[in-house]
Motif scaffolding. Structure first.
Motif, PDB file in Angstrom:
ATOM      1  N   HIS A 192      19.531  17.282  24.991  1.00 25.99           N
ATOM      2  CA  HIS A 192      18.927  16.107  25.620  1.00 25.99           C
ATOM      3  C   HIS A 192      17.831  15.519  24.722  1.00 25.99           C
ATOM      4  CE1 HIS A 192      17.305  13.616  28.894  1.00 25.99           C
ATOM      5  NE2 HIS A 192      16.111  14.028  28.497  1.00 25.99           N
ATOM      6  N   ARG A 193      16.988  16.387  24.174  1.00 26.36           N
ATOM      7  CA  ARG A 193      15.874  15.927  23.348  1.00 26.36           C
ATOM      8  C   ARG A 193      16.351  15.274  22.055  1.00 26.36           C
ATOM      9  NH1 ARG A 193      10.465  15.425  24.118  1.00 26.36           N
ATOM     10  NH2 ARG A 193       9.845  16.652  22.316  1.00 26.36           N
ATOM     11  N   THR A 194      17.442  15.780  21.495  1.00 26.32           N
ATOM     12  CA  THR A 194      17.904  15.273  20.200  1.00 26.32           C
ATOM     13  C   THR A 194      19.032  14.264  20.330  1.00 26.32           C
ATOM     14  OG1 THR A 194      19.427  17.167  19.982  1.00 26.32           O
ATOM     15  CG2 THR A 194      17.222  17.394  19.007  1.00 26.32           C
ATOM     16  N   ASN A 195      19.321  13.806  21.558  1.00 20.97           N
ATOM     17  CA  ASN A 195      20.322  12.757  21.727  1.00 20.97           C
ATOM     18  C   ASN A 195      19.931  11.544  20.882  1.00 20.97           C
ATOM     19  OD1 ASN A 195      20.896  10.046  23.366  1.00 20.97           O
ATOM     20  ND2 ASN A 195      22.579  11.468  23.728  1.00 20.97           N
ATOM     21  N   PRO A 196      20.830  11.068  20.005  1.00 20.15           N
ATOM     22  CA  PRO A 196      20.450   9.987  19.074  1.00 20.15           C
ATOM     23  C   PRO A 196      19.908   8.735  19.751  1.00 20.15           C
ATOM     24  CG  PRO A 196      22.520  10.982  18.400  1.00 20.15           C
ATOM     25  CD  PRO A 196      22.198  11.556  19.745  1.00 20.15           C
ATOM     26  N   GLY A 197      20.535   8.313  20.865  1.00 24.01           N
ATOM     27  CA  GLY A 197      20.051   7.120  21.545  1.00 24.01           C
ATOM     28  C   GLY A 197      18.636   7.303  22.070  1.00 24.01           C
ATOM     29  N   ARG A 198      18.392   8.425  22.703  1.00 25.51           N
ATOM     30  CA  ARG A 198      17.049   8.710  23.206  1.00 25.51           C
ATOM     31  C   ARG A 198      16.053   8.839  22.058  1.00 25.51           C
ATOM     32  NH1 ARG A 198      16.705  10.316  28.491  1.00 25.51           N
ATOM     33  NH2 ARG A 198      18.668  10.644  29.586  1.00 25.51           N
ATOM     34  N   THR A 199      16.501   9.460  20.978  1.00 28.36           N
ATOM     35  CA  THR A 199      15.612   9.653  19.833  1.00 28.36           C
ATOM     36  C   THR A 199      15.223   8.319  19.210  1.00 28.36           C
ATOM     37  OG1 THR A 199      16.626  11.811  19.388  1.00 28.36           O
ATOM     38  CG2 THR A 199      15.366  10.810  17.607  1.00 28.36           C
ATOM     39  N   LEU A 200      16.149   7.388  19.123  1.00 25.96           N
ATOM     40  CA  LEU A 200      15.829   6.068  18.573  1.00 25.96           C
ATOM     41  C   LEU A 200      14.823   5.335  19.463  1.00 25.96           C
ATOM     42  CD1 LEU A 200      19.359   4.932  17.337  1.00 25.96           C
ATOM     43  CD2 LEU A 200      17.374   5.459  15.914  1.00 25.96           C
ATOM     44  N   ARG A 201      14.997   5.446  20.786  1.00 24.13           N
ATOM     45  CA  ARG A 201      14.028   4.825  21.700  1.00 24.13           C
ATOM     46  C   ARG A 201      12.656   5.473  21.533  1.00 24.13           C
ATOM     47  NH1 ARG A 201      18.472   5.066  25.216  1.00 24.13           N
ATOM     48  NH2 ARG A 201      17.671   6.876  26.333  1.00 24.13           N
ATOM     49  N   ARG A 202      12.674   6.790  21.385  1.00 29.64           N
ATOM     50  CA  ARG A 202      11.406   7.515  21.201  1.00 29.64           C
ATOM     51  C   ARG A 202      10.721   7.072  19.912  1.00 29.64           C
ATOM     52  NH1 ARG A 202      13.441  12.359  21.062  1.00 29.64           N
ATOM     53  NH2 ARG A 202      13.467  12.589  23.330  1.00 29.64           N
ATOM     54  N   LEU A 203      11.500   6.892  18.852  1.00 31.86           N
ATOM     55  CA  LEU A 203      10.935   6.466  17.571  1.00 31.86           C
ATOM     56  C   LEU A 203      10.314   5.076  17.670  1.00 31.86           C
ATOM     57  CD1 LEU A 203      13.562   7.800  15.011  1.00 31.86           C
ATOM     58  CD2 LEU A 203      11.114   8.292  15.008  1.00 31.86           C
ATOM     59  N   ASP A 204      10.956   4.179  18.403  1.00 33.20           N
ATOM     60  CA  ASP A 204      10.377   2.842  18.584  1.00 33.20           C
ATOM     61  C   ASP A 204       8.987   2.936  19.208  1.00 33.20           C
ATOM     62  OD1 ASP A 204      12.515   1.538  17.475  1.00 33.20           O
ATOM     63  OD2 ASP A 204      13.487   1.053  19.379  1.00 33.20           O
ATOM     64  N   LYS A 205       8.859   3.762  20.240  1.00 29.62           N
ATOM     65  CA  LYS A 205       7.562   3.904  20.907  1.00 29.62           C
ATOM     66  C   LYS A 205       6.540   4.571  19.992  1.00 29.62           C
ATOM     67  CE  LYS A 205       5.297   5.886  24.978  1.00 29.62           C
ATOM     68  NZ  LYS A 205       4.194   6.430  24.164  1.00 29.62           N
ATOM     69  N   LEU A 206       6.952   5.608  19.289  1.00 31.58           N
ATOM     70  CA  LEU A 206       6.021   6.320  18.406  1.00 31.58           C
ATOM     71  C   LEU A 206       5.521   5.413  17.285  1.00 31.58           C
ATOM     72  CD1 LEU A 206       7.872   9.751  18.148  1.00 31.58           C
ATOM     73  CD2 LEU A 206       5.702   9.308  19.317  1.00 31.58           C
ATOM     74  N   ARG A 207       6.403   4.599  16.725  1.00 32.26           N
ATOM     75  CA  ARG A 207       5.990   3.691  15.653  1.00 32.26           C
ATOM     76  C   ARG A 207       5.023   2.638  16.180  1.00 32.26           C
ATOM     77  NH1 ARG A 207      12.223   3.625  13.826  1.00 32.26           N
ATOM     78  NH2 ARG A 207      12.146   5.338  12.282  1.00 32.26           N
ATOM     79  N   ALA A 208       5.266   2.177  17.411  1.00 30.64           N
ATOM     80  CA  ALA A 208       4.330   1.222  18.015  1.00 30.64           C
ATOM     81  C   ALA A 208       2.969   1.880  18.229  1.00 30.64           C
ATOM     82  CB  ALA A 208       4.892   0.708  19.336  1.00 30.64           C
ATOM     83  N   ASP A 209       2.970   3.143  18.666  1.00 28.70           N
ATOM     84  CA  ASP A 209       1.708   3.870  18.858  1.00 28.70           C
ATOM     85  C   ASP A 209       0.988   4.054  17.525  1.00 28.70           C
ATOM     86  OD1 ASP A 209       2.203   4.073  21.552  1.00 28.70           O
ATOM     87  OD2 ASP A 209       2.960   6.133  21.472  1.00 28.70           O
ATOM     88  N   LEU A 210       1.743   4.345  16.470  1.00 29.01           N
ATOM     89  CA  LEU A 210       1.124   4.541  15.158  1.00 29.01           C
ATOM     90  C   LEU A 210       0.505   3.242  14.650  1.00 29.01           C
ATOM     91  CD1 LEU A 210       0.560   6.377  12.754  1.00 29.01           C
ATOM     92  CD2 LEU A 210       2.815   5.784  11.846  1.00 29.01           C
ATOM     93  N   ARG A 211       1.197   2.125  14.863  1.00 28.27           N
ATOM     94  CA  ARG A 211       0.631   0.825  14.448  1.00 28.27           C
ATOM     95  C   ARG A 211      -0.669   0.547  15.190  1.00 28.27           C
ATOM     96  NH1 ARG A 211       6.163  -0.630  14.630  1.00 28.27           N
ATOM     97  NH2 ARG A 211       5.926  -1.550  16.710  1.00 28.27           N
TER      98      ARG A 211
END
Length: 339
Positions: free
Chosen positions: A187-206
């Motif tokens: 569940h954690r490494t599901n590619p679709g979920r991971t891509l959504r997670r990356l979008d949020k993390l990158r926004a947080d980093l910015r």
């Protein structure tokens, strides 16, 4: 007696120095809104101390810790509060521990399910053994010398049957828990979920980088000249960078295994994107999504074209939810009789 409240990101908030019967437990277990301390602590035999749940890998809630310390002082204890935010573990280490704990839970729950299933089968077998001693269709003979035994057998059968049903239900519960634990990493490494997670993390980093430069982000500013704020932003920047790197590696591995990460350059207007089991005509290509006819038009259909959009309604389909692409010619060949 001195009680030490120590918070580190690596271990969370731990509370040392209490002993059984000293009265600290009553304070630590109480949820008290009036003082600002709202989270009850729990005792861990493994750690040999009290701890605050869900405090690991997180910033200390200083106001809450001070409120807890004041309540303990009011109860007669000497209390110290120590916070070491820089003491933390890497995201990869934290994630690996979470996976290992999920595996341990799955193994433990599987044992619970097997034991409950065994008890259920044993109870049902008792029902069968008792029933074998009763002639088929034989009623209870009221007034006969066998009545007492017959009623006792009936009660034993009923009890055993209820036990069997209850244990079967318990086995199903633990089996479900086992399956959920086994699915954790998947569940954690599901590619679709991971891509959504990356979008949020990158926004947080910015946002963190803007705050570090004294700029506004997410509707407010932070003061980077404040040493405490600056230190927290540095730690948060490092944490986000580590986590982003970790999940990018997960996506790279998924791509190596055949997963396709879709992007704007993969689509043109008039081509088709697949979502679920339906192909939608691409009306516009955006940086993070494609615009398609309204998604509700796809219910029960294989293909949805621009002309199928009621009142011209549209929908945006994020690239991480796209599961395929076809040109108009490829679609025509595949669905010559498409609705």
């Amino acid at each position: 007696m001195t009680i030490e409240i120590i918070h580190t990101r690596s271990d969370g908030t731990l509370i040392h120095g209490t002993s059984k019967g000293d009265g600290a437990a009553e304070v630590l277990k109480t949820r008290d809104y009036s003082s600002g301390y709202t989270q009850p602590a729990r005792h861990s035999r493994t750690l040999g101390c009290w701890y605050l749940p869900n405090s690991r890998d997180k910033r200390a809630l200083k106001t809450m810790l001070e409120a807890l310390a004041e309540r303990l002082r009011a109860a007669g204890f000497t209390v110290t509060v120590t916070i070491r935010e820089a003491d933390r573990r890497t995201f990869a280490d934290a994630e690996q521990e979470r996976v290992e704990r999920a595996e341990d839970r799955a193994e433990r729950f599987a044992g619970y399910a097997d034991n409950a299933s065994t008890r259920s089968d044993a109870a049902w077998a008792r029902v069968g053994r008792i029933a074998e001693g009763i002639p088929f269709g034989q009623p209870i003979l009221v007034g006969h010398h066998s009545e007492r035994r017959a009623r006792r057998d009936q009660e034993r059968m009923d009890t055993a049957a209820r036990t069997s049903f209850a244990e079967s239900k318990r086995a199903g519960y633990w089996s479900g828990r086992q399956q959920a634990a086994e699915a954790y990493e998947r569940h954690r490494t599901n590619p679709g979920r991971t891509l959504r997670r990356l979008d949020k993390l990158r926004a947080d980093l910015r946002a963190v980088e803007k705050w570090q430069h004294g700029q506004s982000a997410k509707g407010y500013r932070l003061d980077p000249t404040n040493p405490e704020v600056s230190a927290e932003l540095t730690i948060r920047h490092d944490e986000l960078t580590e986590e982003i790197t970790y999940w990018e590696e997960v996506i790279a591995q998924a791509e190596a295994n055949g997963f396709k990460v879709w992007a704007p350059q993969d689509f043109k207007r008039g081509e088709y994107a697949r979502y679920g089991g339906t192909w939608y005509e691409v009306l516009r290509v955006n940086p993070k999504s494609v615009t398609i006819p309204h998604i509700h038009n796809g219910v029960g259909r294989k293909v949805v074209r621009a002309t199928d959009a009621a009142n011209g309604w549209t929908w945006t389909l994020p690239y991480h939810e796209v599961s395929g692409r076809m040109t108009a010619d490829e679609l025509a060949q595949k669905f010559t009789a498409a609705p």
